[in-house]
Write a protein that holds these residues in place. Structure first.
Motif, PDB file in Angstrom:
ATOM      1  N   THR A  14     -10.351   9.346 -30.403  1.00  0.00           N
ATOM      2  CA  THR A  14      -9.698   8.439 -29.456  1.00  0.00           C
ATOM      3  C   THR A  14      -9.804   7.002 -29.943  1.00  0.00           C
ATOM      4  O   THR A  14     -10.889   6.520 -30.285  1.00  0.00           O
ATOM      5  CB  THR A  14     -10.330   8.562 -28.059  1.00  0.00           C
ATOM      6  OG1 THR A  14     -10.210   9.920 -27.616  1.00  0.00           O
ATOM      7  CG2 THR A  14      -9.619   7.640 -27.076  1.00  0.00           C
TER       8      THR A  14
ATOM      9  N   GLU B 237      -8.931   4.910 -21.806  1.00  0.00           N
ATOM     10  CA  GLU B 237      -8.166   5.800 -20.927  1.00  0.00           C
ATOM     11  C   GLU B 237      -7.013   5.079 -20.245  1.00  0.00           C
ATOM     12  O   GLU B 237      -6.037   5.708 -19.827  1.00  0.00           O
ATOM     13  CB  GLU B 237      -9.098   6.403 -19.870  1.00  0.00           C
ATOM     14  CG  GLU B 237     -10.149   7.348 -20.454  1.00  0.00           C
ATOM     15  CD  GLU B 237     -11.014   7.964 -19.377  1.00  0.00           C
ATOM     16  OE1 GLU B 237     -10.780   7.654 -18.186  1.00  0.00           O
ATOM     17  OE2 GLU B 237     -11.916   8.752 -19.724  1.00  0.00           O
ATOM     18  N   SER B 238      -7.117   3.767 -20.104  1.00  0.00           N
ATOM     19  CA  SER B 238      -6.058   3.001 -19.434  1.00  0.00           C
ATOM     20  C   SER B 238      -4.793   2.883 -20.288  1.00  0.00           C
ATOM     21  O   SER B 238      -3.744   2.461 -19.804  1.00  0.00           O
ATOM     22  CB  SER B 238      -6.564   1.595 -19.092  1.00  0.00           C
ATOM     23  OG  SER B 238      -6.995   0.921 -20.268  1.00  0.00           O
TER      24      SER B 238
END
Length: 210
Positions: free
Chosen positions: A159, A163-164
């Protein structure tokens, strides 16, 4: 000389960025960087082996059956790569699917057999195959990496964004491949134009001094 052959294949005459060859797998499988690397390395293995064999037997192949002979040689190595990938990296094999057998008709591989391996020594042909193959792998990695980062927020399954982050799903769809490749080609040509301009300026300065 050997370094020049490698540089030509890897960057200066890159199959995707410069010659715009092999776009079918380049656009189809590069939904992630890993897929791009796997496809590139499979093509590199076939290119290395076919270049080597063609350069070895170039003098005994009759001119009339030159191209069919190259196709048989390439197809033999593609079959080997296909079976090995199915046996040892089955998940990647399923993802790449039909595009592994389609390496047989990749213009890049046939082009190197005809234009380089058929008129050079085995060692030079291996260097050429390595340069062109790794250049192809690099191009697919860049394209797949850009699409993966923008389309899912990750790179090599790690990643990158929080998460946004709202991924641009279109980048991992077929239209995204064309969009990403267009911008990458623009960047490649911009770099090459800058390099060419700098080299011309240096040449003019040397001439003026002389």
């Amino acid at each position: 000389m050997i370094a020049k052959i490698f540089r030509e294949g890897f960057w200066k005459n890159n199959a995707v960025f410069k010659q715009v060859l092999g776009l079918c797998p380049a656009l189809a499988v590069t939904t992630s960087a890993i897929n791009g690397i796997a496809m590139g390395l499979a093509s590199t293995a076939v290119l290395l082996c076919s270049n080597f064999v063609v350069s070895l037997i170039k003098d005994i192949i009759p001119a009339k059956v030159r191209i069919p002979s190259y196709i048989v040689i390439i197809a033999s190595f593609v079959t080997m790569v296909d079976l090995l990938m199915n046996a040892y990296v089955h998940d990647l094999h399923k993802v790449l699917g039909l595009f592994i057998p389609l390496i047989v008709v990749n213009c890049m591989i046939m082009g190197r057999a005809e234009s380089f391996a058929s008129s050079n020594t085995p060692f030079k042909s291996i260097v050429d195959g390595l340069g062109v193959g790794l250049g192809f792998t690099f191009a697919l990695f860049i394209l797949g990496g850009v699409r993966e980062v923008l389309g899912s927020g990750s790179l090599l399954n790690f990643t990158i964004f929080p998460e946004s982050f709202s991924p641009a799903i279109a980048m991992i769809l077929p239209p995204g491949a064309f969009i990403a490749l267009g911008f990458i080609l623009f960047g490649y040509n911009y770099i090459e134009d800058k390099r060419s301009g700098g080299q011309e300026s240096q040449t003019k300065e040397h001439c003026a001094v002389d």
